[in-house]
Design a protein around this motif. Sequence first.
Motif, short mmCIF file in Angstrom:
data_model
loop_
_atom_site.label_atom_id
_atom_site.label_comp_id
_atom_site.label_asym_id
_atom_site.label_seq_id
_atom_site.Cartn_x
_atom_site.Cartn_y
_atom_site.Cartn_z
N ASN A 171 0.84 -1.30 -0.08
CA ASN A 171 0.07 0.06 -0.14
C ASN A 171 0.64 1.28 -0.01
O ASN A 171 0.59 2.18 -0.56
N ASN A 172 2.13 1.15 0.59
CA ASN A 172 2.82 2.38 0.81
C ASN A 172 3.23 2.80 -0.44
O ASN A 172 3.61 3.94 -0.86
N SER A 173 3.69 1.69 -1.60
CA SER A 173 4.10 2.25 -2.82
C SER A 173 3.17 2.02 -3.76
O SER A 173 3.10 2.15 -5.14
N SER A 174 1.84 1.55 -3.40
CA SER A 174 0.61 1.41 -4.44
C SER A 174 0.83 0.62 -5.43
O SER A 174 0.67 0.96 -6.53
N VAL A 175 1.24 -0.55 -5.05
CA VAL A 175 1.72 -1.49 -6.29
C VAL A 175 0.41 -2.85 -6.31
O VAL A 175 -0.34 -2.85 -5.47
N GLU A 176 0.41 -3.73 -7.38
CA GLU A 176 -0.33 -4.61 -7.49
C GLU A 176 0.01 -5.62 -6.68
O GLU A 176 1.22 -5.97 -6.32
#
Length: 257
Positions: free
Chosen positions: A223-228
Amino acid sequence: MALKHFVLVHGACHGAWCWYKLKPLLQNAGHRVTALDMAASGINPKRIDELLTLRDYSEPLIQFLESLPHDQKVILVGHSLGGLNLSTVMEMFHEKIEIAVFLSAFMPDHQHTPSFIFDKFIEANPEEDFWLDTEFKSSGDPMETLTTMFFGPKFISKLYHLSSPEDFELAMTLRRPSSLFAHDAWKPKTKLSEKKYGSVKRVFVICEEDRGIKETFQVWMANNSSVEVEELKGADHMPMLSMPQNLCDCLVKIANK
């Protein structure tokens, strides 16, 4: 299905040997696979006390990517500490990386230095007994203080709690001292850029039953890097050993998207 080239990067105290179940599965699925020993790991001749920086530790991966033709791209898979090796080369060779897969791995962002992830990890695991019988030793060098770590049997048991007794014994036989390179991770020069590191597609694979990097912290990093995100249900910290076919299927799914 297009042929892909997977490059597998192990975690702390491990080596390329830990991929011995996954590698043939990916190859049987029609893909090319390279499993590498980082410096001072597996059968690499370096010693951990010869390394000063994360880049030194990542040198085998750097040399491998340097050797690839410019028109070839790979899928990097980094496990646990191997996420820092991935981030190092993503900054250097972003044009050669199709996807970076963080398998229950430390995943820095490009707003902070990599030490930010370690700080948050320590906050999430404040218990004094988290590291159990892991041995930490300092080099004593006041200029470049490398603290090494060596996983003991109790800590390895925690990482391998759903893996076979045979794989636990393999780890006990082949483990080597490693380091978090925390002294290097806080330096401003190690901060990653959005233009390079941030341009590479990232996927985080969550291991649901991981007792080393707990699921809640894995979710926070993603979530911190907004990745899949993909999830391996029922996986301990070592899914390449405890559920290699599930992991293979997951990686092929990521590659085919």
